[in-house]
Design a protein around this motif. Structure first.
Motif, PDB file in Angstrom:
ATOM      1  N   THR A  86       7.129  -6.877 -15.280  1.00 50.72           N
ATOM      2  CA  THR A  86       8.241  -7.193 -16.174  1.00 50.72           C
ATOM      3  C   THR A  86       8.753  -8.611 -15.923  1.00 50.72           C
ATOM      4  OG1 THR A  86       8.867  -4.873 -16.244  1.00 50.72           O
ATOM      5  CG2 THR A  86      10.563  -6.470 -16.871  1.00 50.72           C
ATOM      6  N   ILE A  87       8.818  -8.987 -14.654  1.00 55.05           N
ATOM      7  CA  ILE A  87       9.348 -10.308 -14.305  1.00 55.05           C
ATOM      8  C   ILE A  87       8.273 -11.390 -14.413  1.00 55.05           C
ATOM      9  CG2 ILE A  87      10.334 -11.649 -12.408  1.00 55.05           C
ATOM     10  CD1 ILE A  87      11.627  -9.032 -11.477  1.00 55.05           C
ATOM     11  N   ARG A  88       7.022 -11.008 -14.153  1.00 61.08           N
ATOM     12  CA  ARG A  88       5.926 -11.981 -14.173  1.00 61.08           C
ATOM     13  C   ARG A  88       4.870 -11.522 -15.169  1.00 61.08           C
ATOM     14  NH1 ARG A  88       5.295 -13.312  -7.727  1.00 61.08           N
ATOM     15  NH2 ARG A  88       3.233 -13.921  -8.440  1.00 61.08           N
ATOM     16  N   PRO A  89       5.177 -11.582 -16.458  1.00 56.75           N
ATOM     17  CA  PRO A  89       4.282 -11.003 -17.475  1.00 56.75           C
ATOM     18  C   PRO A  89       2.910 -11.670 -17.553  1.00 56.75           C
ATOM     19  CG  PRO A  89       6.065 -12.237 -18.502  1.00 56.75           C
ATOM     20  CD  PRO A  89       6.396 -12.148 -17.049  1.00 56.75           C
ATOM     21  N   ASP A 140       0.866  -1.184   0.000  1.00 58.33           N
ATOM     22  CA  ASP A 140       0.000   0.000   0.000  1.00 58.33           C
ATOM     23  C   ASP A 140       0.898   1.227   0.000  1.00 58.33           C
ATOM     24  OD1 ASP A 140      -2.341  -1.497   0.100  1.00 58.33           O
ATOM     25  OD2 ASP A 140      -2.354  -1.542   2.276  1.00 58.33           O
ATOM     26  N   TYR A 141       0.726   2.079  -0.992  1.00 56.21           N
ATOM     27  CA  TYR A 141       1.649   3.185  -1.211  1.00 56.21           C
ATOM     28  C   TYR A 141       0.940   4.522  -1.024  1.00 56.21           C
ATOM     29  CZ  TYR A 141       4.483  -0.402  -3.508  1.00 56.21           C
ATOM     30  OH  TYR A 141       5.202  -1.541  -3.781  1.00 56.21           O
ATOM     31  N   ASP A 142       1.669   5.482  -0.457  1.00 56.14           N
ATOM     32  CA  ASP A 142       1.145   6.848  -0.374  1.00 56.14           C
ATOM     33  C   ASP A 142       1.328   7.571  -1.699  1.00 56.14           C
ATOM     34  OD1 ASP A 142       0.405   6.627   2.318  1.00 56.14           O
ATOM     35  OD2 ASP A 142       2.457   7.013   2.952  1.00 56.14           O
ATOM     36  N   ASP A 143       2.304   7.150  -2.468  1.00 53.23           N
ATOM     37  CA  ASP A 143       2.676   7.840  -3.702  1.00 53.23           C
ATOM     38  C   ASP A 143       2.337   6.951  -4.901  1.00 53.23           C
ATOM     39  OD1 ASP A 143       3.856   9.320  -5.707  1.00 53.23           O
ATOM     40  OD2 ASP A 143       5.900   8.656  -5.215  1.00 53.23           O
ATOM     41  N   VAL A 144       1.519   7.453  -5.810  1.00 55.76           N
ATOM     42  CA  VAL A 144       1.075   6.634  -6.939  1.00 55.76           C
ATOM     43  C   VAL A 144       2.237   6.291  -7.876  1.00 55.76           C
ATOM     44  CG1 VAL A 144       0.418   8.569  -8.445  1.00 55.76           C
ATOM     45  CG2 VAL A 144      -0.758   6.353  -8.660  1.00 55.76           C
ATOM     46  N   GLU A 145       3.210   7.172  -7.971  1.00 57.95           N
ATOM     47  CA  GLU A 145       4.342   6.865  -8.846  1.00 57.95           C
ATOM     48  C   GLU A 145       5.185   5.728  -8.288  1.00 57.95           C
ATOM     49  OE1 GLU A 145       4.642   7.815 -11.862  1.00 57.95           O
ATOM     50  OE2 GLU A 145       2.812   8.974 -11.585  1.00 57.95           O
ATOM     51  N   ALA A 172       3.959   3.366  -6.489  1.00 57.97           N
ATOM     52  CA  ALA A 172       3.119   2.188  -6.726  1.00 57.97           C
ATOM     53  C   ALA A 172       3.280   1.707  -8.164  1.00 57.97           C
ATOM     54  CB  ALA A 172       1.653   2.531  -6.443  1.00 57.97           C
ATOM     55  N   ARG A 173       3.267   2.635  -9.108  1.00 57.78           N
ATOM     56  CA  ARG A 173       3.418   2.253 -10.522  1.00 57.78           C
ATOM     57  C   ARG A 173       4.790   1.634 -10.787  1.00 57.78           C
ATOM     58  NH1 ARG A 173       0.465   7.008 -12.265  1.00 57.78           N
ATOM     59  NH2 ARG A 173      -1.620   6.326 -12.862  1.00 57.78           N
ATOM     60  N   SER A 174       5.795   2.187 -10.161  1.00 55.05           N
ATOM     61  CA  SER A 174       7.155   1.692 -10.381  1.00 55.05           C
ATOM     62  C   SER A 174       7.287   0.234  -9.929  1.00 55.05           C
ATOM     63  CB  SER A 174       8.148   2.579  -9.613  1.00 55.05           C
ATOM     64  OG  SER A 174       9.440   2.044  -9.697  1.00 55.05           O
ATOM     65  N   SER A 186      -9.714  -0.070 -10.456  1.00 51.89           N
ATOM     66  CA  SER A 186      -8.345  -0.571 -10.526  1.00 51.89           C
ATOM     67  C   SER A 186      -7.739  -0.275 -11.890  1.00 51.89           C
ATOM     68  CB  SER A 186      -8.319  -2.078 -10.291  1.00 51.89           C
ATOM     69  OG  SER A 186      -8.750  -2.379  -8.991  1.00 51.89           O
ATOM     70  N   GLU A 187      -6.462   0.040 -11.862  1.00 50.88           N
ATOM     71  CA  GLU A 187      -5.715   0.239 -13.105  1.00 50.88           C
ATOM     72  C   GLU A 187      -4.845  -0.991 -13.312  1.00 50.88           C
ATOM     73  OE1 GLU A 187      -1.775   2.839 -14.443  1.00 50.88           O
ATOM     74  OE2 GLU A 187      -3.027   3.517 -12.794  1.00 50.88           O
ATOM     75  N   GLU A 188      -4.982  -1.630 -14.470  1.00 49.74           N
ATOM     76  CA  GLU A 188      -4.178  -2.818 -14.725  1.00 49.74           C
ATOM     77  C   GLU A 188      -2.906  -2.425 -15.460  1.00 49.74           C
ATOM     78  OE1 GLU A 188      -6.255  -6.104 -16.393  1.00 49.74           O
ATOM     79  OE2 GLU A 188      -4.421  -7.228 -16.811  1.00 49.74           O
ATOM     80  N   ILE A 189      -1.793  -2.934 -14.952  1.00 49.15           N
ATOM     81  CA  ILE A 189      -0.502  -2.667 -15.586  1.00 49.15           C
ATOM     82  C   ILE A 189      -0.343  -3.638 -16.746  1.00 49.15           C
ATOM     83  CG2 ILE A 189       1.995  -2.638 -15.235  1.00 49.15           C
ATOM     84  CD1 ILE A 189       0.482  -0.446 -13.711  1.00 49.15           C
ATOM     85  N   GLY A 190      -0.093  -3.124 -17.916  1.00 48.94           N
ATOM     86  CA  GLY A 190      -0.020  -3.983 -19.087  1.00 48.94           C
ATOM     87  C   GLY A 190       1.329  -3.974 -19.742  1.00 48.94           C
TER      88      GLY A 190
END
Lengths: 150, 79
Positions: free
Chosen positions: B38-41, B22-27, B29-31, B75-79
């Motif tokens: 990248t490791i678990r596509p 759980d992150y206070d900073d969205v960036e 979290a995105r990182s 939710s935003e899915e990372i693609g």
């Protein structure tokens, strides 16, 4: 004395990172850490993940997911300790007590602390934590817990 | 309390997601979400905005609920 458990739930470890899984903050009285359990669920064999048990020497402003210690005996009163799990901001400085490697594919440490060697925490702001150090490209799922007397 | 961002990762062979943090900073979290992806596509990695409710630790035996994270957006899915 009553026995409590703080568990992380299922956590995905970040590769090439040093991050804490549990940071226990006891109340004023002392707390004894009775058991640490760690298990890993990677999808393939890879370089080992290092786990460090540590005391916090400089706190800073650690952040994570708030966890409430669970009772092991429902007749006991609620724990006065608080804890963070899956930290996203680390304590500023720590002193490592002990470290182990576990294999990401099925690594299991069911009881780190032998009888008579349990770490104690004085309370009153002192904290005890568990962190991982992952190699590059190693990102298994993990479950970890602290069992402690309060 | 401000918005926090929960990053979760769901393996294709698992039924429930695991927590990344759980992150206070969205960036931040995105990182971390991108690093996991990248490791678990094959995994579904998501970022969900929400609010964490910290339960007071009860002294009277009646309440021992864990802290709750309540989603406040999609939710935003990372693609």
């Amino acid at each position: 004395m009553a026995l409590y458990v703080v568990s992380t739930g299922k956590v995905t470890l970040t590769a090439a990172a040093t991050k804490s899984l549990i940071l226990l903050n006891p109340p004023a009285q002392e707390v004894t850490l009775r058991k640490i359990t760690i298990s890993l669920d990677g999808s393939s064999a890879a370089a080992g993940v290092q786990f460090d048990l540590y005391r916090v020497s400089t706190l800073g402003t650690p952040a994570g997911t708030t966890a409430t210690p669970a009772l092991t005996d429902e007749r006991d009163v609620a724990s006065q300790s608080s804890a963070l799990t899956a930290l996203t901001t680390e304590p500023t400085a720590v002193t490592v007590i002990d470290s182990v490697y576990l294999q990401p594919l099925g690594g299991l440490l069911p009881d780190w602390q032998p009888f008579g060697a349990e770490p104690m925490i004085k309370g009153g702001g002192n904290r005890l934590g568990l962190r991982y150090v992952t190699p590059a490209s190693v990102s298994p799922d993990c479950l970890a817990s602290f069992w402690f007397d309060e | 309390m401000g918005t926090r961002y929960r990053v979760q990762c769901l393996r294709p062979d698992h039924r429930t997601p695991s927590l990344v943090g759980d992150y206070d900073d969205v960036e931040a979290a995105r990182s971390d979400a991108q690093a996991i992806k990248t490791i678990r596509p094959a995994d579904q990695v998501t970022i969900t905005p929400g609010v964490e409710h910290k339960e007071e630790i009860a002294q009277d035996l009646t309440l021992l609920a864990p802290a709750r994270f309540e989603p406040t957006g999609d939710s935003e899915e990372i693609g």
